[in-house]
Design an enzyme around this catalytic site. Structure first.
Site, PDB file in Angstrom:
ATOM      1  N   GLY A 116       0.828  -1.195   0.000  1.00 14.56           N
ATOM      2  CA  GLY A 116       0.000   0.000   0.000  1.00 14.56           C
ATOM      3  C   GLY A 116       0.864   1.247   0.000  1.00 14.56           C
ATOM      4  N   CYS A 117       0.260   2.378  -0.329  1.00 12.67           N
ATOM      5  CA  CYS A 117       1.034   3.620  -0.436  1.00 12.67           C
ATOM      6  C   CYS A 117       1.512   4.112   0.927  1.00 12.67           C
ATOM      7  CB  CYS A 117       0.223   4.687  -1.165  1.00 12.67           C
ATOM      8  SG  CYS A 117      -1.437   4.967  -0.514  1.00 12.67           S
ATOM      9  N   TYR A 118       0.588   4.272   1.881  1.00 13.37           N
ATOM     10  CA  TYR A 118       0.990   4.722   3.211  1.00 13.37           C
ATOM     11  C   TYR A 118       1.968   3.742   3.849  1.00 13.37           C
ATOM     12  CZ  TYR A 118      -2.910   8.120   3.335  1.00 13.37           C
ATOM     13  OH  TYR A 118      -3.770   9.160   3.097  1.00 13.37           O
ATOM     14  N   SER A 119       1.664   2.455   3.721  1.00 11.81           N
ATOM     15  CA  SER A 119       2.510   1.450   4.367  1.00 11.81           C
ATOM     16  C   SER A 119       3.896   1.388   3.739  1.00 11.81           C
ATOM     17  CB  SER A 119       1.837   0.076   4.341  1.00 11.81           C
ATOM     18  OG  SER A 119       1.246  -0.186   3.098  1.00 11.81           O
ATOM     19  N   THR A 120       4.020   1.719   2.462  1.00  8.95           N
ATOM     20  CA  THR A 120       5.350   1.780   1.854  1.00  8.95           C
ATOM     21  C   THR A 120       6.229   2.767   2.603  1.00  8.95           C
ATOM     22  OG1 THR A 120       4.603   1.120  -0.356  1.00  8.95           O
ATOM     23  CG2 THR A 120       6.630   2.404  -0.229  1.00  8.95           C
TER      24      THR A 120
END
Length: 308
Positions: A116-120
């Site tokens: 995911g974007c945030y989790s990256t």
């Protein structure tokens, strides 16, 4: 020599369109396309899922699970951009920079889950620190994310760009305040956390680009900001897409849009003058390293193609 075949299941969505644009000029692979009138037809999808060497799933979670069930050819491989399989034990997590071994795991995998974007951003900051023992797994971590509206999917994009109604259309909104955002499980698993972090995402009226920040009281950790910076710098040394800024050259203002259109990820360690407090920060394009760019990076690894 036969070119590998790639099918994007869900190419009409925000991430699917980004991936197709990134692959459309490639001559080292063949893009398979579905008749737009049949893109929700299970039989038509199954034909392409089983004909492709790698299919990229740009779908909601339930549709992604359906795509897995439709893929009966044991030689067909899947790269899933949804949340459905990111912590599934049979799927390899598609963050190549996670460890020295991760690129080889992705190359060998039949199933790869795109992060995911945030989790990256969060994992990029946390994983090297927990691995080095500088941040304990049960430390009370707080994470803030700030994304452009494309992070909210096609409906939110249409709300901003076509004036359509949407509850999250606005200049700046905080959401997921029930503290159960879908990126938390993968952040914990691959960020090395055993204690659930407090994660508060926010979406703004710009199209794309994001920052992720993690504030820390260093006295609670018993380490210096320089030690945290050193661990990040050592972990990402030599990486093509992830850069750790020198602390003395940190920008005073972080613009979330700086890396738009790239697959880059910039990391920063900010410290107070008294050395008591720090803020870890990540900056990336939510449609780049946070979605489509990462998918293409993983696809190249899976197919053994040069990193374009």
């Amino acid at each position: 020599m036969t070119r590998p075949r790639v099918f994007i299941d869900g190419e009409a969505g925000t991430t699917g369109l980004q991936i197709r644009a990134r692959l459309s000029g490639r001559t080292d692979l063949e893009l398979l396309s579905i008749d737009p009138a049949r893109r929700k037809d299970p039989q038509a999808r199954a034909e392409l899922l089983n004909a492709a060497n790698v299919s990229i799933l740009c779908l909601h979670d339930d549709a992604a699970r359906e795509a897995v069930a439709l893929t009966t050819n044991p030689e067909a491989r899947l790269l899933d951009a949804s949340t459905a399989h990111r912590v599934h034990p049979e799927w390899v997590f598609g963050f190549p920079e996670l460890s020295a071994q991760q690129p080889d795991r992705i190359r060998a995998a039949r199933y790869v889950a795109n992060p995911g974007c945030y989790s990256t951003g969060a994992i990029a900051l946390l994983a090297p620190l927990t691995a080095a023992g500088l941040l304990s797994a049960d430390f009370p971590v707080s994470i803030q994310g700030y994304s452009g509206y494309t992070g909210g999917g096609r409906a939110l994009v249409d709300a901003h760009e076509k004036g359509e109604a949407h509850p999250m259309r606005g200049p700046f909104l905080s959401y997921a305040l029930g503290l159960g955002h879908k990126h938390i499980p993968e952040t914990m698993r691959y960020g090395g956390l055993s204690r659930t972090p407090i994660f508060t995402p926010n979406v703004g009226a710009w199209a794309q680009g994001m920052t992720v920040t993690i504030p820390l009281h260093l006295s609670d950790l018993g380490v210096s900001a320089q030690a945290l910076h050193g661990a990040l710098t050592a972990h990402y040394a030599g990486q093509k897409y992830v850069r750790v800024a020198a602390m003395e050259s940190n920008p005073e203002i972080l613009d979330p849009q700086t890396l738009n259109g790239t697959n880059d990820l910039d990391l920063f360690v900010y410290a107070s003058q008294d050395g008591e407090r720090a803020v870890l920060a990540a900056r990336l394009d939510n449609l780049g390293k946070g979605a489509g760019g990462a998918a293409v990076q993983n696809l190249n690894l899976m197919l053994g193609l040069p990193d374009a």
